[in-house]
Design an enzyme around this catalytic site. Structure first.
Site, mmCIF file in Angstrom:
data_model
loop_
_atom_site.group_PDB
_atom_site.id
_atom_site.type_symbol
_atom_site.label_atom_id
_atom_site.label_comp_id
_atom_site.label_asym_id
_atom_site.label_seq_id
_atom_site.Cartn_x
_atom_site.Cartn_y
_atom_site.Cartn_z
ATOM 1 N N GLY A 151 0.831 -1.208 0.002
ATOM 2 C CA GLY A 151 0.199 0.045 0.034
ATOM 3 C C GLY A 151 0.780 1.241 0.055
ATOM 4 N N GLU A 184 4.848 -6.090 1.367
ATOM 5 C CA GLU A 184 4.262 -6.515 -0.081
ATOM 6 C C GLU A 184 3.890 -5.101 -0.884
ATOM 7 O OE1 GLU A 184 1.406 -10.286 1.683
ATOM 8 O OE2 GLU A 184 0.572 -8.261 1.412
ATOM 9 N N ARG A 236 -8.303 3.826 -14.017
ATOM 10 C CA ARG A 236 -8.141 4.291 -12.621
ATOM 11 C C ARG A 236 -8.804 5.499 -12.820
ATOM 12 N NH1 ARG A 236 -4.097 5.357 -10.289
ATOM 13 N NH2 ARG A 236 -4.497 4.477 -8.507
ATOM 14 N N TYR A 259 -11.325 5.638 -10.041
ATOM 15 C CA TYR A 259 -11.269 6.361 -8.420
ATOM 16 C C TYR A 259 -11.087 7.502 -8.773
ATOM 17 C CZ TYR A 259 -9.108 1.345 -8.354
ATOM 18 O OH TYR A 259 -9.021 0.014 -8.303
ATOM 19 N N CYS A 277 -16.378 4.523 -25.965
ATOM 20 C CA CYS A 277 -17.700 5.087 -25.993
ATOM 21 C C CYS A 277 -18.286 5.355 -24.532
ATOM 22 C CB CYS A 277 -18.635 4.159 -26.962
ATOM 23 S SG CYS A 277 -17.815 3.936 -28.633
ATOM 24 N N GLU A 278 -17.378 5.896 -24.088
ATOM 25 C CA GLU A 278 -18.337 6.473 -22.586
ATOM 26 C C GLU A 278 -17.558 7.922 -22.465
ATOM 27 O OE1 GLU A 278 -18.136 4.061 -19.178
ATOM 28 O OE2 GLU A 278 -18.398 2.296 -20.256
ATOM 29 N N TYR A 332 -1.236 -0.921 -11.840
ATOM 30 C CA TYR A 332 -2.592 -1.085 -11.996
ATOM 31 C C TYR A 332 -3.189 -0.570 -13.324
ATOM 32 C CZ TYR A 332 -1.831 -2.616 -7.163
ATOM 33 O OH TYR A 332 -1.576 -3.443 -6.057
#
Ligand code: LLP
Length: 455
Positions: A258, A300, A340, A344, A371-372, A400
């Site tokens: 993290g 990690e 992302r 987010y 198409c968004e 990510y």
């Protein structure tokens, strides 16, 4: 090539970033224009130098502060493929995997997984079996019902795996709600409340075919503060103490990953050494205070090992000006390679890669080609007036993005290259139209297709 210290966004670009004599952005001494001409766009570029430096910074920072044993597990979910796994293993990293798919990549890569961990909140029996057969170093149990499941699979296979319990420590990581994991209302980990985690540890310890080694937590991601780690370690230490009081000694402890990275020039995440100090000093102090032997530490990091190494390179396409409202400049990628911002609200910087020193002339929104309306890579960024076909680079693109890519609108997944010392190495070829239809089964649907002839 120059080594221009004044290169804009230097702080978030890969370490080897510079410019050619004519001012084009280079990475690993490769001109982004040459790379785009050779490999096409969108193109993902990983800088080997930054990857090496991040890996060694984590290894050094934690080993310097924790003499009782450290393992650095790269959180593969940030992005992995076979050559990337081989490269990172060569830099001294082990892995955290969360699926049979990630295990399969490590297997094909031929890397040693005897110090790697298998995680997940809903591991299937097949996946657990694969992890045992592949001799993963640890299984991180996420829920009470998984204890019996793993115990019986281990008994079947005659293997006694090393096991950690993931706890949910009730610590707020102060990050995006979708990526917060350490609170009581979470699908991850066994709650610390009501002695649930404590009882689960006892249950694992009593299981016949499990070798209980310790506890794990992961608070969320990205975590820009040190306090959540300090609070998490203290919760973990209390549990270790409770267990040692009844004779259960913990040999492994993991505060997860993290660790934050800078996506924009104004982001200021702590250095790996600052995270290491906060975690190691708190753990040492707690071990001393509560009189338990210092455990081995497992860290990690995912994003913080790979994000800065990656740059996404796009070609500029069409432009739409809405006077008084906004100007959209579209590029040839978007939410299929970087979802992302859409999910987010993540912020990114954008650079005109062939003229990074040109002054900003306007504020534009960099849109994708999907198409968004939510398919926007960067909102209201200041740039020179971009022309069709010129290149834009988005730094801090290594984590990510490819990991969450899709074939939306049947986009072809981009090529991925690794660069160093003027050489570019393809680590994933661009998808082709043939790849897009390669899973389709066409010889069975016949009876279901109505005749197109008129009756
Ligand atoms: N360990 C565990 C158990 C995790 O679940 C994660 C990330 C990590 C380590 C690594 O976290 P990192 O060091 O990479 O921040 N898709 C989101 C991130 C989800 C992270 C999930 N777990 C994003 O794009 O920001």
């Amino acid at each position: 090539m120059t080594t221009d210290q004044n290169l804009p966004l230097k702080k978030i670009l890969p370490l080897s970033s510079s410019t050619t004599i004519d001012g084009t952005l280079t990475i690993g001494d490769c001109s982004t224009r040459d790379l785009a001409d050779k490999f096409g766009t969108p193109l993902y570029i990983y800088d080997a130098k930054t990857l090496r430096s991040q890996a060694s910074e984590y290894i050094k920072a934690f080993n310097a502060k924790w003499p009782y044993g450290v393992e650095i597990h790269y959180a593969s979910k940030a992005w992995i493929n076979v050559p990337m796994a081989q490269f990172l293993a060569g830099e001294g990293l082990s892995f955290d995997v969360v699926s049979g798919g990630e295990m399969a990549v490590l297997r094909v890569a031929g890397v040693d997984v005897s110090h790697s961990a298998f995680h997940g909140n809903n591991k299937t029996a097949d996946e657990l079996r694969e992890a045992l057969e592949n001799k993963f170093g640890q299984i991180v149990i996420n829920s009470v019902d998984e204890i019996d499941l793993l115990d019986s699979i281990s008994a079947d296979l005659g293997i006694i795996p090393r096991v950690l319990l993931r706890i949910s420590p009730s610590v707020d990581a102060h990050t995006h709600a979708a990526t917060t994991t350490g609170l009581v209302d979470s699908k991850f980990g066994v709650a610390i409340e009501n002695n649930e985690a404590y009882n689960a540890c006892i249950k694992i310890n009593e299981a016949n075919h499990l070798d209980f080694r310790g506890i794990h937590m992961h608070l969320g991601s990205p975590i820009f503060g040190l306090e959540p780690y300090i609070a998490g370690v203290k919760v973990g230490a209390q549990l270790i103490k409770q267990l040692s009081d009844i004779g259960i000694l913990i040999s492994d402890f993991s505060p997860g990953g993290g660790f934050a990275v800078a996506y924009t020039d104004s982001d200021n995440p702590p250095a790996p050494s600052a995270y290491a100090s906060a975690i190691c000093e708190t753990l040492a102090e707690q071990a001393d205070l509560l009189s338990f032997p210092p455990p081995r530490l497992i860290i990690e990091p995912g994003r913080s090992l790979v994000a800065r190494a990656g740059v996404a390179l796009y070609s500029v396409g069409s432009r739409k000006e809405i006077p008084g409202i906004r100007t959209y400049v579209a590029v040839d990628g978007g939410m299929s390679d970087n979802i992302r911002p859409a999910i987010y609200g993540s912020k990114y910087e954008v650079m005109a890669a062939e003229r990074p020193f040109d002054p900003a002339q306007e504020t534009v929104t960099i849109a994708g080609k999907f198409c968004e309306s939510g398919d926007v890579l960067a909102r209201d960024v200041k740039l020179p007036i971009l022309k069709r076909d010129e290149l834009v680079a988005i730094p801090a693109a290594g984590a990510y993005q490819l990991a969450m890519e899709s074939n939306y609108n049947l986009a072809l997944k981009p090529a991925v290259i690794m660069v160093e010392d003027g050489k570019a190495y393809v680590i994933r070829r661009r998808e082709t139209y043939d790849d897009l239809t390669s899973l389709d089964v066409t010889n069975q649907i016949g009876p279901l297709i109505s005749s197109t002839e008129s009756p």
